[in-house]
Design an enzyme around this catalytic site. Sequence first.
Site, mmCIF file in Angstrom:
data_model
loop_
_atom_site.group_PDB
_atom_site.id
_atom_site.type_symbol
_atom_site.label_atom_id
_atom_site.label_comp_id
_atom_site.label_asym_id
_atom_site.label_seq_id
_atom_site.Cartn_x
_atom_site.Cartn_y
_atom_site.Cartn_z
ATOM 1 N N PHE A 299 0.868 -1.174 0.000
ATOM 2 C CA PHE A 299 0.000 0.000 0.000
ATOM 3 C C PHE A 299 0.902 1.220 0.000
ATOM 4 C CE2 PHE A 299 -1.952 3.658 1.767
ATOM 5 C CZ PHE A 299 -3.320 3.583 1.533
ATOM 6 N N GLU A 300 0.759 2.045 -1.006
ATOM 7 C CA GLU A 300 1.397 3.354 -0.979
ATOM 8 C C GLU A 300 0.630 4.297 -1.884
ATOM 9 O OE1 GLU A 300 5.503 2.674 -1.953
ATOM 10 O OE2 GLU A 300 5.097 2.242 -4.061
ATOM 11 N N ILE A 301 0.510 5.525 -1.431
ATOM 12 C CA ILE A 301 -0.084 6.599 -2.232
ATOM 13 C C ILE A 301 0.969 7.685 -2.283
ATOM 14 C CG2 ILE A 301 -1.993 8.227 -2.484
ATOM 15 C CD1 ILE A 301 -3.670 6.427 -0.690
#
Length: 371
Positions: A247-249
């Site tokens: 998960f990365e934004i």
Amino acid sequence: MKTGHQKLSGNSYLMNPFPHLNKNQIGTENATMVMLVRNSELEGALQSMRSLEDRFNRHYKYPYVFLNEVPFSDEFKERTSLMASGETYYELIPEKDWLPPPHIDEDKLNQNIEKSQDIIYGWSKSYRNMCHFNSGFFYKQKILDNYDYYFRIEPDVEYMCDFQYDPFTFLRENNKDYGFVIAIHEYENTIPTLWETVKNFTKDYPDLIHPNNSLDFITTKEVDINYGFNISDNDSEYNLCHFWSNFEIGNLNFFRSDAYNTYFNYLDQAGGFFYERWGDAPVHSIGLNLLMDKNRIHHFEDIGYYHVPYLACPTSIDVKTSKRCFCKTRGLDHDVLTTPIDAEPFSCLARWWRYGSGKKFLNEIDYTFSH
């Protein structure tokens, strides 16, 4: 076919089986979801999309970019495009971006694979290709030239809470360039020479190290911060902490920067992606901790997320109620999993609070309760 008539085999009686949907983007940011995925992972991709659509994207209709080292099947394209509220794009990764680069000795690579059967994914050449691609090539794909922000999605994940806001807008308005939900320790036997390579990089390129970096997050080792649990007793300065990049934004422009690409190319020439089994999570994280202002990194504490084997969920009752969180799933052994990774001793989140951008107990988001 009129109502009440006998049903034919198959779906041939449906004249227009898939109604046209309005996929015009509602969200205001120049952003996209990105998924590196195989045709064989279609069901897992659909599960992740369904969860993200329900919890977030149906209100914003951001597009999806799917990346694969082989062409996507018609079935994959059809079913994912029907699941998405926004537009969908399918990109074939060039061989030069996926396969080991020319300077890699194939014999040495194969020998290491043979010796790495007891290392997680150490037996897989494809996994090494994937980590190498995610570390230094995903942001170079031509289709992503059109975007500033990305949201990385994996197959077979769940989003446990309503978002209630646009995380892309949050990053932009609050001068953040990267967001994570889980921080944990890396498997030490996958990166035996990574830190030595990083130290050599910092000596050769000291001007690239940000003056307000978060180096202490990945080099401090006091154990009071995680219940006295000592994850590593080796002599390396690196404590193995990293942001879990499933998960990365983030802002694509950070990865496009000269600083990050100088860093990645330095690691790439060392060969550890293939001669060892360097993962993209520690590579991304160390790059961020060295090259980015630590105040531009954000922990999304209010986004519930599950990817085998870790669960992240808010702890505040008010936030969980407002965001309709359901912090309960099935773990690897099919037992009910309700304990967030943040409560475990091998989490690095408390270390980030101490040495990163801190912990804000009053959340920036104005949550609203909906009927």
